[in-house]
Enzyme design. Structure first.
Site: not given
Length: 325
Positions: A64, A68, A93, A192
């Site tokens: 992740r 990001h 975040n 995911h």
């Protein structure tokens, strides 16, 4: 000797010609650190393995973190920078991004062996690959040579990061703006299959979907009851955790797509993939053919890892991933 150098140069030009149509800069190279830091991959792998051994959630956190980073002004390590106005403080975040200390530890080891050579951005890119590989996913080759950016922006992260509350159309538009497409949306959403989400990211589906005062009718009934027990309708439960993949949350596989077929996607943005015929068809294929998902995931990760990279004389090689030199 001149003949060998000519052939090497010709090979580099040929490689660049072959990838000109992609988002990856020709200055990235699959053998970038072969001589300057030959044990780089082993160091990163051991660092990620150690982190996952202590905390199985860390695999998802590193994956992740890379996502990001790349989605906010490109893959240039800006998500790693500290500061009041940093990406760390953005809505996507704050109190959820993890893994910074893992990158710090790997960087510290590399600095002892290969000082001022390897960028924090390349370390994060490799760490995401290792996180997938060490949890049962595929292995893909990564072109390296990224340099670290000099700025970070909370507002840029708030604007550019996809949200679990957004429509598939909006999320796809954000991917398209980065040079990715609907296939990349579906494939990368498959990440995911690892990790957990805080209750506040999906709680509206449990109690007040779209302001209806009722649960999301698309959510599987047994899953709904389980989630309501984990995330009762009160603010105190907002930071409780539920697995994104209720079957194998710490193993990288294709069960995420099987869950979508059963209306058991956790996030609204996950289940939304089934509302588009093209996306739903891909979900079905990936649920049937795990090898296809693994192959395409690696391809999409390389594409994403090429977004807005800094190379050559642009950016810098940070000594400390949290601050600009």
């Amino acid at each position: 000797m001149e003949h060998k150098n000519y052939n090497k140069l010709l090979s580099i030009y040929l490689l660049c010609f072959l990838i000109l149509s992609s988002s990856i800069s020709c200055q990235l190279n699959y053998r970038f650190y072969d001589y300057s830091c030959p044990n780089l991959t082993k160091i990163v792998r051991y660092g990620v393995w150690s982190a996952i051994s202590n905390d199985t959630r860390m695999a998802a956190s590193l994956l992740r973190l890379h996502f990001h980073d790349c989605f906010v002004d490109g893959c240039e390590g800006s998500v790693l920078l500290d500061g009041d106005n940093s990406e760390k403080n953005s809505l996507g975040n704050r109190n959820s991004a993890r893994g910074f200390e893992v990158i710090d530890n790997i960087k510290a080891t590399i600095e002892k062996l290969c000082p001022a050579v390897v960028s924090c951005t390349d370390i994060l890119t490799l760490a995401a690959r290792e996180a997938v590989y060490l949890t049962g996913g595929s292995y893909w080759n990564i072109p390296l040579g990224r340099r670290d950016g000099l700025t970070t922006s909370q507002s840029a992260a708030d604007e550019q990061l996809p949200s679990p509350f957004e429509s598939l159309q909006n999320i796809t538009a954000k991917f398209t703006s980065k040079g990715l497409d609907l296939k990349d949306v579906v494939v990368l959403s498959g990440g995911h299959t690892l990790g957990f989400a805080q209750c506040f990211t999906f709680k509206p589906r449990l109690f007040d979907f779209a302001g209806s005062g009722n649960p999301d009718p698309a959510l599987d009934t047994s899953l709904l009851q389980n989630l309501q027990s984990v995330c009762p309708n009160q603010a105190a439960s907002d930071t409780n955790l539920a697995p994104l993949d209720s079957v194998t949350s710490s193993k990288f596989d294709n069960s995420y797509f099987k869950l979508l077929l059963n209306n058991s996607g956790l996030l609204q943005s996950d289940q939304a993939l089934m509302t588009d015929n093209t996306a739903a068809s891909m979900v079905t294929n990936y649920s049937k053919y795990p090898y296809l998902f693994s192959k395409d995931f690696g391809t999409s990760m390389v594409k994403m890892g090429g977004i807005g990279v800094l190379t050559g004389q642009n950016g810098q090689i940070r000594k400390n991933c949290r601050v600009v030199n």
